[in-house]
Design a protein around this motif. Structure first.
Motif, short mmCIF file in Angstrom:
data_model
loop_
_atom_site.label_atom_id
_atom_site.label_comp_id
_atom_site.label_asym_id
_atom_site.label_seq_id
_atom_site.Cartn_x
_atom_site.Cartn_y
_atom_site.Cartn_z
N ASP A 52 0.91 -1.14 0.19
CA ASP A 52 0.05 -0.10 0.06
C ASP A 52 0.81 1.16 -0.11
OD1 ASP A 52 -2.48 -0.95 0.20
OD2 ASP A 52 -1.87 -1.85 2.22
N VAL A 53 0.25 2.34 -0.46
CA VAL A 53 0.94 3.63 -0.58
C VAL A 53 1.88 3.99 0.52
CG1 VAL A 53 0.27 4.59 -2.83
CG2 VAL A 53 -0.77 5.24 -0.86
N THR A 54 1.19 3.86 1.82
CA THR A 54 1.83 4.50 2.99
C THR A 54 2.89 3.58 3.34
OG1 THR A 54 0.16 3.17 4.30
CG2 THR A 54 -0.27 5.51 3.94
N ILE A 55 2.75 2.19 3.00
CA ILE A 55 4.07 1.22 3.30
C ILE A 55 4.98 1.59 2.49
CG2 ILE A 55 4.42 -0.97 3.88
CD1 ILE A 55 2.36 0.07 5.78
N GLN A 56 4.61 1.68 1.14
CA GLN A 56 5.44 1.85 0.00
C GLN A 56 6.20 2.96 0.32
OE1 GLN A 56 4.65 1.94 -4.36
NE2 GLN A 56 4.69 3.93 -4.19
#
Ligand SMILES: Nc1ncnc2c1ncn2[C@@H]1O[C@H](COP(=O)(O)OP(=O)(O)OP(=O)(O)O)[C@@H](O)[C@H]1O
Ligand SMILES: Nc1ncnc2c1ncn2[C@@H]1O[C@H](COP(=O)(O)OP(=O)(O)O)[C@@H](O)[C@H]1O
Ligand code: SF4
Ligand code: SF4
Ligand SMILES: [Mg+2]
Ligand SMILES: [Mg+2]
Lengths: 327, 322
Positions: A185-189
């Motif tokens: 996911d973008v926040t984890i990315q």
């Protein structure tokens, strides 16, 4: 900057029941010391094949290396023995795969897995390797206290961090990351990319970052190479490429993505689809989808041409263009 | 905003799963209205309940509680027969349509199957079926020569066109699109998004568009619903959400999108930790453990969405103040 890895005219085919897959067709690429080079292209363009080629991990059969050179600090990896390649993989060049589970062992706890990677290249006692493994875990932002847990107890982002810890355990010169954040996911990315950037600086590594996300490229890379049909069609530093994308395929890619800062009624896709890799077009590999294609594009094959300092493109449209030295 | 009657009204929808670790709150008390002809984008992290919500709305999965009104009809109270009739009007498109379709069926068989199931056409009427299949194939941009091809012979973009054709063949009014372009390359993705927009205009379709790609959702949706651990944390008009996100999670999410322009340096809002478990979640705001603004008030009681400004719903005790 010095070149640390140079791929020259690499040709790799897969011999399959459906015919010969032309995965890489004379690919040239150079990675410079300390930089992050982005490799962008769509599914089937040959990105993973290149990564496997560099690592000496092309499955044979069906893969066949038909020609070319891969020079690591001047040594041709294609001429190395298996033992020498194991040494290169253990100490010099490390790779992160797209799906973290393919590189993790589900029945061994993560601490032991990292310790094994460390013992592969450093003569440490088992206990010392475990201590170092816990340090590595902290490096990638996972509390050392979780070293005894198994991969299934971790989220996707945490698993990818463990994979990164394993890759970095041997303190490599070069890190090849094949779509390391595509599954996240973008926040984890964002967390994983920031971490990769910090670690690259800290360990002064060079990085080849394979991705299809142009946002990731713009935010992470120093230079970019665009791959289509198993060859590089454009390469430049990241600022020139986004300012002046020259190849019709690169233009198509950038026009296809919806932009957050612009509102358009309709997207502008690239027409058609990737050509069948067993029957690539004869001339320019992009000619079946290119709106500028001429008869010549269909019959002869354009070469890479430097049109501005450090900015090269493989397209007949820029033949007349003088090389500008005005940057 | 138009003052139409909503086509879809979702009220307090819940879907829980019994798991060995306890009750998993996949969708937990979600309510919203959807106007005819519009698109509601649903975004959120993997596992936050987007697909489950889409399936519960169509009753492909039985909701635990709550109601779904489709054009005034209570979907959740329908009998099996009534539900089958409703299926004509409510369809779904999956990320990979062939994960759920018989690989031994040809393109035309795949597209026509819903008509046969609904007894709209007779399986023996080969000529009629093929004529209808070709009509739909033209609508979704598939060459007539593919009519008897099998799924494995086609690339992802074409397969998705079939998935769309299959969803359209009954002339539905509402379609749940569950990550319809996530598996596709950007160049093909743009082709499919354009196609979906075209048929929406032509047929006046209403979409619930599930995705995790925020650039796509902004381009495609009139309104956006942001989910976090089974709950709706923010919902408003699409442009508004990007211009002025009010929930701290939405703010962090939008700040993390990598901008495809190297001159723009992103100001990311860092988030602590990772998604916590949806199993037996604690009371209060589910984002509290990662929220940079959390106070003790956030974990005392359930935090429900409030309409902070007209049409802008936010589930945060500090909404408006941040
Ligand atoms: N049949 C099931 N039994 C138990 N738990 C389930 C079931 N289906 C879904 N879940 C759980 O419900 C939660 C929501 O899942 P869902 O598939 O709706 O997420 P999503 O938002 O669509 O995620 P993604 O972006 O990965 O598709 C997850 O925690 C998931 O593990
Ligand atoms: N083991 C294999 N056997 C046969 N063909 C393969 C194999 N691996 C890759 N290919 C083919 O080689 C081409 C390049 O693939 P790949 O390097 O995986 O591309 P990318 O990583 O850019 O998506 C594709 O046409 C792919 O189908
Ligand atoms: S060489 Fe011709 S076909 Fe190829 S990209 Fe350039 S204009 Fe298009
Ligand atoms: S309710 Fe509290 S913890 Fe939740 S998002 Fe708002 S400020 Fe953060
Ligand atoms: Mg690949
Ligand atoms: Mg889903």
């Amino acid at each position: 900057m010095d070149t640390i890895l140079e791929v020259k005219d690499l040709v790799i085919h897969y011999e399959t029941d459906d015919g010969r897959v032309y995965a890489l067709n004379g690919l040239d690429l150079d990675l410079r010391e300390g930089e992050t080079l982005g490799l962008v292209g769509e599914t089937g363009a040959g990105k993973t094949t290149l990564a496997r080629g560099i690592m000496g991990l092309v499955p044979d059969p069906p893969g066949r290396i038909k020609g070319g050179e891969i020079l690591y600090r001047g040594t041709d990896l294609l001429r190395c023995s298996n033992a020498e390649m194991r040494h290169v993989r253990g100490k010099k060049i490390a790779m992160i795969f797209q799906d973290p589970m393919t590189s993790l062992n589900p029945v061994t706890n993560v601490g032991v897995q990292i310790a094994e990677a460390i013992s592969n290249h450093e003569h440490l006692s088992h206990r010392d390797a475990l201590v170092k493994a816990r340090e590595m875990l902290e490096q990638v932002g996972i509390p050392a206290g979780r070293a005894e847990e198994y991969p299934h107890q971790f989220s996707g982002g945490m698993k990818q961090r463990v994979v990164i810890a394993i890759a970095l355990a041997c303190n490599p010169d070069i890190l090849i990351a094949d779509e390391p954040t595509t599954a996240l996911d973008v926040t984890i990315q964002a967390q994983v990319l920031d971490m990769l950037r910090e670690l690259r600086e800290k360990y002064s590594m060079s990085m080849l970052l394979i991705t299809h996300d142009l946002g990731v490229v713009a935010q992470t890379c120093d230079r970019v190479a665009v791959i289509y049909g198993g060859e590089i069609v454009e390469s430049a530093d990241v600022f020139s490429l986004f300012e002046r994308h020259l190849h019709p395929y690169t233009q198509g890619l950038l026009n296809s993505i919806p932009k957050l800062n612009e509102d358009v009624d309709r997207l502008q896709p690239i027409e058609g689809m990737m050509p069948d890799p067993t029957h690539l077009p004869e001339g320019c590999k992009f000619c079946t989808r290119c709106s500028y294609a001429t008869e010549r594009c269909r019959t002869s094959h354009p070469v890479m041409r430097e049109v501005a300092s450090g900015h090269s493109v493989r397209c007949f449209r820029y033949e007349q263009e003088e090389r500008h030295e005005d940057r | 905003m138009r003052i139409d009657k909503p086509l879809l009204q979702v009220k307090n929808l819940k879907k829980y799963f019994q798991t060995p670790g306890g009750m998993l709150h996949a969708v937990d008390d979600v309510s919203f209205d959807l106007l005819p002809g519009s698109t509601l984008g649903v975004v959120g992290e993997s596992g936050c309940g987007k697909s489950t919500m889409g399936r519960a709305i169509l009753r492909l999965q039985e909701p635990t509680s709550g109601t779904v009104l489709f054009d005034g009809t209570d979907v959740t109270a329908c009998s099996k027969r009534e539900l089958k009739a409703l299926r004509e009007q409510m369809q779904i498109i999956f990320q990979d349509p062939f994960a759920s379709i018989d690989p031994r069926m040809t393109v035309s068989q795949t597209i026509m199957e819903p008509l046969i199931i609904q007894h709209k056409m007779d399986r023996r009427d080969k000529k009629g079926l093929e004529r209808k299949a070709l009509e739909i194939m033209e609508l979704v941009g598939l060459a007539p020569r593919l009519v008897n091809s099998y799924p494995h012979e086609l690339d992802g973009g074409r397969r998705q066109r079939i998935g769309i054709g299959r969803a359209l063949v009954l002339r539905p009014r509402f379609i749940v699109c569950d990550e319809p372009v996530s598996a596709l390359d950007v160049s093909i993705q743009a082709q499919i998004l354009n196609l979906m927009q075209d048929v929406q205009k032509q047929m006046g379709l209403t979409y619930l568009f599930i995705t995790h790609d925020l650039s796509v959702v902004k381009h495609f949706s009139d309104e956006i619903l942001v989910m976090y651990l089974g709950q709706m944390v923010e919902k408003c008009e699409s442009k508004r959400l990007f211009a002025q996100p009010m929930h701290p999670y939405t703010q962090a999410l939008l700040s993390a999108i990598p901008v495809p322009d190297p001159r723009v340096r992103m100001q990311k809002i860092p988030l602590k930790g990772e998604l916590s478990s949806p199993i037996e979640p604690p009371v209060g705001c589910r984002f509290a453990k990662r929220c940079p603004y959390a106070t003790s008030a956030c974990t005392q009681k359930a935090v429900l969405p409030r309409e902070i400004e007209p049409g802008h719903f936010v589930a945060c005790v500090r909404a408006g103040e941040l």
